[in-house]
Design a protein around this motif. Structure first.
Motif, PDB file in Angstrom:
ATOM      1  N   THR A  15     -12.379   5.661  35.921  1.00 44.23           N
ATOM      2  CA  THR A  15     -11.317   5.747  35.347  1.00 44.23           C
ATOM      3  C   THR A  15     -10.788   7.276  35.057  1.00 44.23           C
ATOM      4  O   THR A  15      -9.710   7.722  35.049  1.00 44.23           O
ATOM      5  N   SER A  19      -7.350   8.262  36.248  1.00 42.66           N
ATOM      6  CA  SER A  19      -6.453   8.969  35.501  1.00 42.66           C
ATOM      7  C   SER A  19      -5.990  10.337  35.920  1.00 42.66           C
ATOM      8  O   SER A  19      -4.752  10.748  35.778  1.00 42.66           O
ATOM      9  N   ARG A 142     -13.457  -2.877  33.034  1.00 39.10           N
ATOM     10  CA  ARG A 142     -12.763  -1.748  32.453  1.00 39.10           C
ATOM     11  C   ARG A 142     -12.026  -0.833  33.499  1.00 39.10           C
ATOM     12  O   ARG A 142     -10.765  -0.327  33.486  1.00 39.10           O
ATOM     13  N   PHE A 146      -7.942  -0.301  33.752  1.00 38.95           N
ATOM     14  CA  PHE A 146      -7.476   0.991  33.790  1.00 38.95           C
ATOM     15  C   PHE A 146      -6.728   1.379  35.069  1.00 38.95           C
ATOM     16  O   PHE A 146      -5.587   1.936  35.112  1.00 38.95           O
ATOM     17  N   GLN A 150      -2.548   2.406  35.233  1.00 40.44           N
ATOM     18  CA  GLN A 150      -2.150   3.427  35.979  1.00 40.44           C
ATOM     19  C   GLN A 150      -1.214   3.005  37.020  1.00 40.44           C
ATOM     20  O   GLN A 150      -0.063   3.700  37.251  1.00 40.44           O
TER      21      GLN A 150
END
Length: 477
Positions: A15, A19, A142, A146, A150
């Motif tokens: 993640t 990110s 997760r 994520f 994004q």
């Protein structure tokens, strides 16, 4: 425990990479003012989102053996909180739009309300997977959630949805996450509404809820307070700086913290020495790795921003450098709340969080007013540097951990990291090194030198990873 750490590490690293890449793309496509708007909206919604959990997650894990008997009760409470959250979102959306005189912020908050029922009803299935120590499945869900969020944000930005892209992506990913978790946990969508024996969960759940709200206010209120005194452009620059400052060192805490609480719950409280050993060793690892990562971020951010970002983001450099030092202390203190939860001291945890929140707001408000984003960054770092060791001590002391033991773990690696990274950073500034030289020296040579000093002079370095095997529960195969 080890496999849980591996899978949560996979989740956190995945993640963080996603990110970071997404932020770079979005920084090219959008302007700081757009980030200022979304930071205000997400800060407000983040605080309200805490209500949807109502502290149930940790209480469910701590009472995992009773899960089937309290299933309908927890589902009923979750449904009720979803309704309450939705109403609060509608009210707060209009209020925030008036306070900040911005209809876009109002619309963002109202759109975020769509994810409430899906996030709220996911709490029970998420807790069930944690009770069963199924960290592999949780991590995969997760990371995929994520990633989808994004990617869709970037796609919507490219389709000229602007700042609204930050809402549309999470809405889609939250819906998919809900159905995926329910399927993995083998939990039905239906339930029998009941509030019978609601006090069985309410007391500890309430304490956990207040703790979560206070911690969320600490994480989010800096944007909201800063927005009262400066332009949304400056808020956006601070938002980007804070996001960058937590990317790398958050990997360590994010990898281990979700695993630690369910695993420690399997160690009998009577084994005080064993729990003490676990807490001190993990804190030592957090300090050993968290502090150099903090200094590493502070030292390499300048060449990284100048190379990969446009000029509109250059003001983030000093902010990231200031914030990184304080967040290093925050990493070290990550275990203060789990240490209280394994003792079922939810009320004490709540009191500490309330005090921390008050100190945080009192500290950041005047400095934000007088010195804008620079003053806010200094206030945040000072808060973490002062409060983090104090919280650790008061949380660990029932396991016979002294204040000296806490400060030894924290300050030893802080001083070592400051000497290594600070010296090389200063030399690069004196000799006016090129950006590539700075990246090589600060990005690779400095951490290598730090770990060389650990290997040469720190007697705990050689065996610390082996000693972490003590985290394995006695009945784990």
């Amino acid at each position: 425990m080890f496999l849980g750490f591996v899978w949560t590490a996979f989740q956190t690293v995945g993640t963080k990479i996603i990110s970071l890449v997404a932020q770079v793309f979005l920084a090219w496509l959008l302007v700081p003012e757009d980030f200022g708007k979304i930071s205000i909206a997400t800060s407000i919604t983040g605080i309200i989102f805490m209500i949807q959990n109502f502290g149930l997650s940790d209480v469910l894990v701590s009472r995992g053996k009773m899960f089937d008997k309290i299933y309908d009760l927890t589902k009923s409470i979750s449904a009720l909180t979803a309704i309450v959250c939705f109403l609060i979102f509608c009210i707060v959306g209009f209020v925030a739009g008036a306070v900040y005189d911005d209809s876009v912020i109002k619309n963002l908050i109202l759109l975020f309300s769509i994810v409430i029922p899906f996030n709220t009803m996911s709490v029970v299935s998420d807790a069930k997977l944690r009770i069963d120590l199924r960290f592999k499945e949780l991590s995969i869900v997760r990371v995929c959630e994520f990633f989808l969020s994004q990617i869709t944000i970037i796609l919507f930005v490219l389709l000229d949805f602007g700042v609204y892209s930050f809402v549309l992506g999470p809405i889609l990913s939250s819906i998919i996450r809900y159905f995926w978790l329910v399927k993995l946990a083998h939990i039905s969508h239906s339930f029998k509404p009941t509030f019978h024996h609601w006090t069985y969960l309410f007391s500890n759940s309430f304490y956990g809820f207040v703790h979560s709200v206070c911690q969320t206010i600490i994480r989010q209120s800096d944007y909201l307070i800063l927005a009262l005194f400066v332009s949304q452009t400056e808020v956006g620059i601070y938002f980007m700086a804070y996001s960058l400052s937590v990317q790398v060192i958050g990997v360590l805490v994010g990898s281990l913290s979700p695993v630690l609480f369910p695993t420690l719950m399997k160690i009998p409280l009577q084994e005080k020495d064993r729990i003490k050993s676990v807490l001190l060793k993990i804190t030592g690892v957090f300090a050993m790795l968290g502090m150099p990562f903090a200094f590493w971020q502070a030292s390499v951010v300048k060449p990284l921003i100048l190379i990969f970002f446009e000029e509109k983001w250059y003001d983030t450099i000093l902010l990231v450098q200031i914030l990184s030092i304080g967040i290093g202390f925050n990493v070290v203190s990550a275990l203060w709340a789990p240490a209280l939860r394994i003792q079922s001291l939810f009320k004490v945890q709540m009191k500490f969080s309330i005090i921390s929140m008050i100190v945080f707001i009192v500290l950041i408000t005047p400095l934000s007013y007088w010195f804008s984003s620079i003053g806010l960054a200094i206030a945040v770092s000072v808060y973490y540097m002062i409060l983090s060791p104090v919280l650790l001590y008061f949380s660990f002391r029932k396991f016979d951990v002294s204040l000296i033991q806490v400060y030894t773990s924290v300050l030893k690696y802080f001083v070592m990291g400051a000497m290594v990274f600070g010296t090389l950073y200063y030399l690069n500034e004196i000799f006016n090194s090129t950006l590539m030289v700075q990246l090589i020296v600060l990005g690779f040579a400095a951490p290598s030198l730090y770990f060389f000093f650990l290997w040469r002079f720190d007697k705990n370095f050689d065996n610390v990873l082996k000693e972490l095997t003590l985290l394995r529960p006695k009945n784990e195969k």
